[in-house]
Design a protein around this motif. Sequence first.
Motif, PDB file in Angstrom:
ATOM      1  N   GLN A 104     -44.766  28.799  -0.564  1.00 29.65           N
ATOM      2  CA  GLN A 104     -46.068  28.192  -0.843  1.00 29.65           C
ATOM      3  C   GLN A 104     -46.423  28.332  -2.331  1.00 29.65           C
ATOM      4  OE1 GLN A 104     -47.884  26.314   1.477  1.00 29.65           O
ATOM      5  NE2 GLN A 104     -45.867  26.594   2.392  1.00 29.65           N
ATOM      6  N   ALA A 105     -46.108  29.489  -2.912  1.00 29.37           N
ATOM      7  CA  ALA A 105     -46.380  29.703  -4.338  1.00 29.37           C
ATOM      8  C   ALA A 105     -45.562  28.757  -5.204  1.00 29.37           C
ATOM      9  CB  ALA A 105     -46.094  31.151  -4.716  1.00 29.37           C
ATOM     10  N   VAL A 150     -42.939  30.520  10.642  1.00 26.94           N
ATOM     11  CA  VAL A 150     -43.931  31.582  10.414  1.00 26.94           C
ATOM     12  C   VAL A 150     -44.805  31.137   9.243  1.00 26.94           C
ATOM     13  CG1 VAL A 150     -44.239  33.951   9.586  1.00 26.94           C
ATOM     14  CG2 VAL A 150     -42.543  33.447  11.356  1.00 26.94           C
ATOM     15  N   GLY A 151     -46.104  31.260   9.416  1.00 29.36           N
ATOM     16  CA  GLY A 151     -47.049  30.828   8.406  1.00 29.36           C
ATOM     17  C   GLY A 151     -47.578  29.429   8.661  1.00 29.36           C
ATOM     18  N   MET A 157     -42.731  36.009   6.708  1.00 33.62           N
ATOM     19  CA  MET A 157     -44.037  35.715   6.114  1.00 33.62           C
ATOM     20  C   MET A 157     -43.963  35.802   4.595  1.00 33.62           C
ATOM     21  SD  MET A 157     -47.109  34.701   6.299  1.00 33.62           S
ATOM     22  CE  MET A 157     -47.712  34.779   7.966  1.00 33.62           C
ATOM     23  N   GLU A 158     -43.242  36.785   4.070  1.00 34.08           N
ATOM     24  CA  GLU A 158     -43.059  36.892   2.618  1.00 34.08           C
ATOM     25  C   GLU A 158     -42.350  35.657   2.072  1.00 34.08           C
ATOM     26  OE1 GLU A 158     -41.038  40.560   1.722  1.00 34.08           O
ATOM     27  OE2 GLU A 158     -42.602  41.764   2.686  1.00 34.08           O
ATOM     28  N   ASP A 191     -31.287  25.294   5.616  1.00 38.91           N
ATOM     29  CA  ASP A 191     -31.165  26.182   4.465  1.00 38.91           C
ATOM     30  C   ASP A 191     -31.847  27.503   4.825  1.00 38.91           C
ATOM     31  OD1 ASP A 191     -31.405  27.592   2.075  1.00 38.91           O
ATOM     32  OD2 ASP A 191     -32.155  25.888   0.936  1.00 38.91           O
ATOM     33  N   PRO A 192     -31.092  28.592   4.972  1.00 31.58           N
ATOM     34  CA  PRO A 192     -31.700  29.863   5.370  1.00 31.58           C
ATOM     35  C   PRO A 192     -32.662  30.428   4.327  1.00 31.58           C
ATOM     36  CG  PRO A 192     -29.411  30.187   4.773  1.00 31.58           C
ATOM     37  CD  PRO A 192     -29.651  28.704   4.777  1.00 31.58           C
ATOM     38  N   ASN A 193     -32.558  29.956   3.094  1.00 35.11           N
ATOM     39  CA  ASN A 193     -33.478  30.405   2.046  1.00 35.11           C
ATOM     40  C   ASN A 193     -34.848  29.759   2.164  1.00 35.11           C
ATOM     41  OD1 ASN A 193     -31.591  32.126   0.711  1.00 35.11           O
ATOM     42  ND2 ASN A 193     -30.609  30.283  -0.079  1.00 35.11           N
TER      43      ASN A 193
END
Length: 88
Positions: A80-81, A42-43, A73-74, A34-36
């Motif tokens: 994560q949020a 990263v992270g 990273m965003e 899933d590209p989303n």
Amino acid sequence: MALIITDECINCDCCEPECPNEAISQGPEYYIIDPNRCTECVGHFDEPQCAQICPVECIPINFELNESREQLMEKFLRLQAEKTPSAA
């Protein structure tokens, strides 16, 4: 950029548990990403874990999705949020 699993996938089940973002799932014929949800790890890690463990090397970068390391990273921070419930 997100990663992509090619039709060379042998459905060995190695990549799915390695993905820290739960971006990999079984598709109709082989695993898909899933590209989303894919941040290329990263992270989490320095290198994409799925590509590192793939025995047939069928997980290249998807050049159709041009994302910088900052954008990845965003995405990582957003994911994560979403995992963390808000304290009300």
